[in-house]
Design a protein around this motif. Sequence first.
Motif, PDB file in Angstrom:
ATOM      1  N   THR A  22       5.302  -0.319 -13.949  1.00 23.86           N
ATOM      2  CA  THR A  22       3.964  -0.694 -14.410  1.00 23.86           C
ATOM      3  C   THR A  22       2.940  -0.579 -13.288  1.00 23.86           C
ATOM      4  O   THR A  22       1.843  -0.044 -13.480  1.00 23.86           O
ATOM      5  CB  THR A  22       3.979  -2.131 -14.972  1.00 23.86           C
ATOM      6  OG1 THR A  22       4.943  -2.208 -16.023  1.00 23.86           O
ATOM      7  CG2 THR A  22       2.609  -2.507 -15.528  1.00 23.86           C
ATOM      8  N   THR A  23       3.288  -1.093 -12.105  1.00 24.40           N
ATOM      9  CA  THR A  23       2.409  -0.893 -10.948  1.00 24.40           C
ATOM     10  C   THR A  23       2.738   0.460 -10.347  1.00 24.40           C
ATOM     11  O   THR A  23       3.701   0.618  -9.604  1.00 24.40           O
ATOM     12  CB  THR A  23       2.594  -2.012  -9.909  1.00 24.40           C
ATOM     13  OG1 THR A  23       2.124  -3.243 -10.459  1.00 24.40           O
ATOM     14  CG2 THR A  23       1.790  -1.730  -8.645  1.00 24.40           C
ATOM     15  N   THR A  24       1.951   1.438 -10.698  1.00 23.22           N
ATOM     16  CA  THR A  24       2.138   2.797 -10.218  1.00 23.22           C
ATOM     17  C   THR A  24       1.403   3.002  -8.892  1.00 23.22           C
ATOM     18  O   THR A  24       0.541   2.190  -8.520  1.00 23.22           O
ATOM     19  CB  THR A  24       1.555   3.795 -11.235  1.00 23.22           C
ATOM     20  OG1 THR A  24       0.133   3.553 -11.333  1.00 23.22           O
ATOM     21  CG2 THR A  24       2.197   3.647 -12.607  1.00 23.22           C
ATOM     22  N   PRO A  25       1.705   4.085  -8.169  1.00 22.14           N
ATOM     23  CA  PRO A  25       0.923   4.392  -6.969  1.00 22.14           C
ATOM     24  C   PRO A  25      -0.565   4.526  -7.276  1.00 22.14           C
ATOM     25  O   PRO A  25      -1.417   4.126  -6.462  1.00 22.14           O
ATOM     26  CB  PRO A  25       1.517   5.712  -6.486  1.00 22.14           C
ATOM     27  CG  PRO A  25       2.933   5.684  -6.973  1.00 22.14           C
ATOM     28  CD  PRO A  25       2.857   5.006  -8.312  1.00 22.14           C
ATOM     29  N   GLU A  26      -0.873   5.066  -8.450  1.00 21.88           N
ATOM     30  CA  GLU A  26      -2.274   5.232  -8.835  1.00 21.88           C
ATOM     31  C   GLU A  26      -2.955   3.883  -9.044  1.00 21.88           C
ATOM     32  O   GLU A  26      -4.125   3.696  -8.678  1.00 21.88           O
ATOM     33  CB  GLU A  26      -2.369   6.069 -10.107  1.00 21.88           C
ATOM     34  CG  GLU A  26      -1.954   7.523  -9.956  1.00 21.88           C
ATOM     35  CD  GLU A  26      -0.445   7.720  -9.946  1.00 21.88           C
ATOM     36  OE1 GLU A  26       0.014   8.817  -9.558  1.00 21.88           O
ATOM     37  OE2 GLU A  26       0.309   6.765 -10.300  1.00 21.88           O
ATOM     38  N   LEU A  27      -2.229   2.923  -9.616  1.00 16.41           N
ATOM     39  CA  LEU A  27      -2.795   1.589  -9.827  1.00 16.41           C
ATOM     40  C   LEU A  27      -3.022   0.898  -8.483  1.00 16.41           C
ATOM     41  O   LEU A  27      -4.079   0.296  -8.263  1.00 16.41           O
ATOM     42  CB  LEU A  27      -1.864   0.751 -10.707  1.00 16.41           C
ATOM     43  CG  LEU A  27      -2.321  -0.681 -11.007  1.00 16.41           C
ATOM     44  CD1 LEU A  27      -3.700  -0.702 -11.644  1.00 16.41           C
ATOM     45  CD2 LEU A  27      -1.306  -1.394 -11.901  1.00 16.41           C
ATOM     46  N   SER A  28      -2.054   0.959  -7.605  1.00 12.28           N
ATOM     47  CA  SER A  28      -2.208   0.342  -6.283  1.00 12.28           C
ATOM     48  C   SER A  28      -3.383   0.959  -5.529  1.00 12.28           C
ATOM     49  O   SER A  28      -4.165   0.244  -4.877  1.00 12.28           O
ATOM     50  CB  SER A  28      -0.920   0.508  -5.468  1.00 12.28           C
ATOM     51  OG  SER A  28       0.160  -0.152  -6.090  1.00 12.28           O
ATOM     52  N   ALA A  29      -3.522   2.272  -5.613  1.00 11.62           N
ATOM     53  CA  ALA A  29      -4.625   2.945  -4.929  1.00 11.62           C
ATOM     54  C   ALA A  29      -5.970   2.521  -5.507  1.00 11.62           C
ATOM     55  O   ALA A  29      -6.950   2.349  -4.764  1.00 11.62           O
ATOM     56  CB  ALA A  29      -4.456   4.455  -5.033  1.00 11.62           C
ATOM     57  N   ALA A  30      -6.044   2.344  -6.818  1.00 10.91           N
ATOM     58  CA  ALA A  30      -7.295   1.929  -7.457  1.00 10.91           C
ATOM     59  C   ALA A  30      -7.687   0.522  -7.008  1.00 10.91           C
ATOM     60  O   ALA A  30      -8.865   0.238  -6.765  1.00 10.91           O
ATOM     61  CB  ALA A  30      -7.160   1.981  -8.976  1.00 10.91           C
ATOM     62  N   VAL A  31      -6.703  -0.375  -6.904  1.00 10.87           N
ATOM     63  CA  VAL A  31      -6.975  -1.729  -6.417  1.00 10.87           C
ATOM     64  C   VAL A  31      -7.522  -1.672  -4.996  1.00 10.87           C
ATOM     65  O   VAL A  31      -8.490  -2.363  -4.651  1.00 10.87           O
ATOM     66  CB  VAL A  31      -5.699  -2.598  -6.478  1.00 10.87           C
ATOM     67  CG1 VAL A  31      -5.914  -3.929  -5.767  1.00 10.87           C
ATOM     68  CG2 VAL A  31      -5.281  -2.829  -7.925  1.00 10.87           C
ATOM     69  N   ALA A  32      -6.919  -0.828  -4.165  1.00 11.10           N
ATOM     70  CA  ALA A  32      -7.372  -0.693  -2.784  1.00 11.10           C
ATOM     71  C   ALA A  32      -8.791  -0.131  -2.706  1.00 11.10           C
ATOM     72  O   ALA A  32      -9.626  -0.625  -1.933  1.00 11.10           O
ATOM     73  CB  ALA A  32      -6.407   0.204  -2.003  1.00 11.10           C
ATOM     74  N   ARG A  33      -9.076   0.874  -3.517  1.00 14.19           N
ATOM     75  CA  ARG A  33     -10.434   1.466  -3.494  1.00 14.19           C
ATOM     76  C   ARG A  33     -11.491   0.456  -3.910  1.00 14.19           C
ATOM     77  O   ARG A  33     -12.635   0.495  -3.434  1.00 14.19           O
ATOM     78  CB  ARG A  33     -10.489   2.685  -4.420  1.00 14.19           C
ATOM     79  CG  ARG A  33      -9.769   3.911  -3.899  1.00 14.19           C
ATOM     80  CD  ARG A  33     -10.181   5.160  -4.685  1.00 14.19           C
ATOM     81  NE  ARG A  33     -10.005   5.007  -6.128  1.00 14.19           N
ATOM     82  CZ  ARG A  33      -8.879   5.297  -6.771  1.00 14.19           C
ATOM     83  NH1 ARG A  33      -7.827   5.738  -6.101  1.00 14.19           N
ATOM     84  NH2 ARG A  33      -8.807   5.153  -8.090  1.00 14.19           N
ATOM     85  N   ALA A  34     -11.110  -0.458  -4.787  1.00 12.75           N
ATOM     86  CA  ALA A  34     -12.056  -1.464  -5.261  1.00 12.75           C
ATOM     87  C   ALA A  34     -12.348  -2.524  -4.202  1.00 12.75           C
ATOM     88  O   ALA A  34     -13.304  -3.292  -4.333  1.00 12.75           O
ATOM     89  CB  ALA A  34     -11.514  -2.137  -6.517  1.00 12.75           C
ATOM     90  N   GLY A  35     -11.518  -2.572  -3.154  1.00 12.35           N
ATOM     91  CA  GLY A  35     -11.674  -3.602  -2.135  1.00 12.35           C
ATOM     92  C   GLY A  35     -10.704  -4.747  -2.283  1.00 12.35           C
ATOM     93  O   GLY A  35     -10.793  -5.754  -1.579  1.00 12.35           O
ATOM     94  N   GLY A  36      -9.742  -4.604  -3.225  1.00 14.67           N
ATOM     95  CA  GLY A  36      -8.725  -5.624  -3.406  1.00 14.67           C
ATOM     96  C   GLY A  36      -7.500  -5.335  -2.562  1.00 14.67           C
ATOM     97  O   GLY A  36      -7.438  -4.351  -1.827  1.00 14.67           O
ATOM     98  N   PHE A  37      -6.503  -6.209  -2.685  1.00 14.13           N
ATOM     99  CA  PHE A  37      -5.264  -6.071  -1.930  1.00 14.13           C
ATOM    100  C   PHE A  37      -4.186  -5.504  -2.841  1.00 14.13           C
ATOM    101  O   PHE A  37      -3.840  -6.126  -3.850  1.00 14.13           O
ATOM    102  CB  PHE A  37      -4.826  -7.423  -1.370  1.00 14.13           C
ATOM    103  CG  PHE A  37      -3.618  -7.351  -0.471  1.00 14.13           C
ATOM    104  CD1 PHE A  37      -3.761  -7.059   0.878  1.00 14.13           C
ATOM    105  CD2 PHE A  37      -2.343  -7.566  -0.989  1.00 14.13           C
ATOM    106  CE1 PHE A  37      -2.642  -6.997   1.705  1.00 14.13           C
ATOM    107  CE2 PHE A  37      -1.224  -7.495  -0.164  1.00 14.13           C
ATOM    108  CZ  PHE A  37      -1.382  -7.212   1.185  1.00 14.13           C
TER     109      PHE A  37
END
Length: 344
Positions: A22-37
């Motif tokens: 469910t937590t894909t590399p794309e999801l993790s990257a999107a969270v990071a781009r948003a300024g989240g952890f």
Amino acid sequence: MTTIAFETTDLPVIGAPMAGGTTTPELSAAVARAGGFPFVAGGYLTAEALAPLIERMRETTETFGVNLFAPNPVPIDRGAFDAFASALEPVAADHGVGVDPEPVEDDDHYSDKVDYLVDIPVPLVSMTFNIPTAEVVDRLHSVGTQVAATVTTTDEARTAAGRGIDALIVQGPRAGGHSGTADPTRSIDDRSTADLVRDVLAEVDLPVAAGGGVDSAEAVEELLQAGASAVVVGTLLLLTDEAGTSGTHRAALQSGDFDETQLTRAFTGRPARALVNDFVRKFDPIAVDAYPAVHHLTKRFRAQAKKDDDPQGLHLWAGTGYRGAQTGSAETIVKELGGRFPRN
């Protein structure tokens, strides 16, 4: 007090490590781009399968965590397990799959993954399902890695602090998916995550991230005001473009056919919050405390239900705030959740 990695991001929002794809590399990257952890979800993976996901995360950001399932074997009541397997067998047969009645136990490749993370360190490692031993904490500290533990009670928080944990991830009972409790056999009473955060902070002087039942920016604010320095969101990201949520699961989250969630041991033998479907109604009354044995027992059945687009047989993980889940980019949603509370 040491600054924890999840306290250094622009926004106080953590993307939950939702294992199983469910937590894909794309999801993790999107969270990071948003300024989240962002987190890399290490559950259900070998060290070899985890390694490329970590390296891909490094290409996006140097500030991230890796989540592992800490072993927590529970003695199996063989009579209860056999009864559960016998009840599952005809239902599974109707779906064209068999059931192996022999309990399968494993430690989710935990030792291998810890060894890998000691050899190739990451900023933060979090553990769920159990509090890591002081030895494991010391090994990770020796290579400069911070260690966080998921806790669901004040007793667990005190245990974690006594083992040298750097930070706590306080998970309220309204969170979707598996409870991180170190005692999966206990009865989990409903309560607000904010109240649990306040109770934990009254007992333990450690940085806290909190999650469970988060359905809006207002819920994020409530947890920050309770003393959390970051808020974990998982269910709210299940419908995003980047999430690996199956089509069947996505449709169920948006359907009027499913209107409540429940903590159940039916799917895996460990308490986990899901949308109530036929499988929960039939098997929760006879569910047994036997993780990961029940997880392995039902795995083929659940895989077939996913293949058949059958929401009544699938583990539809969801927290109580699932109606707040939105479609679109996770980057946009994280910014909306945390944009009112920038760190700088």
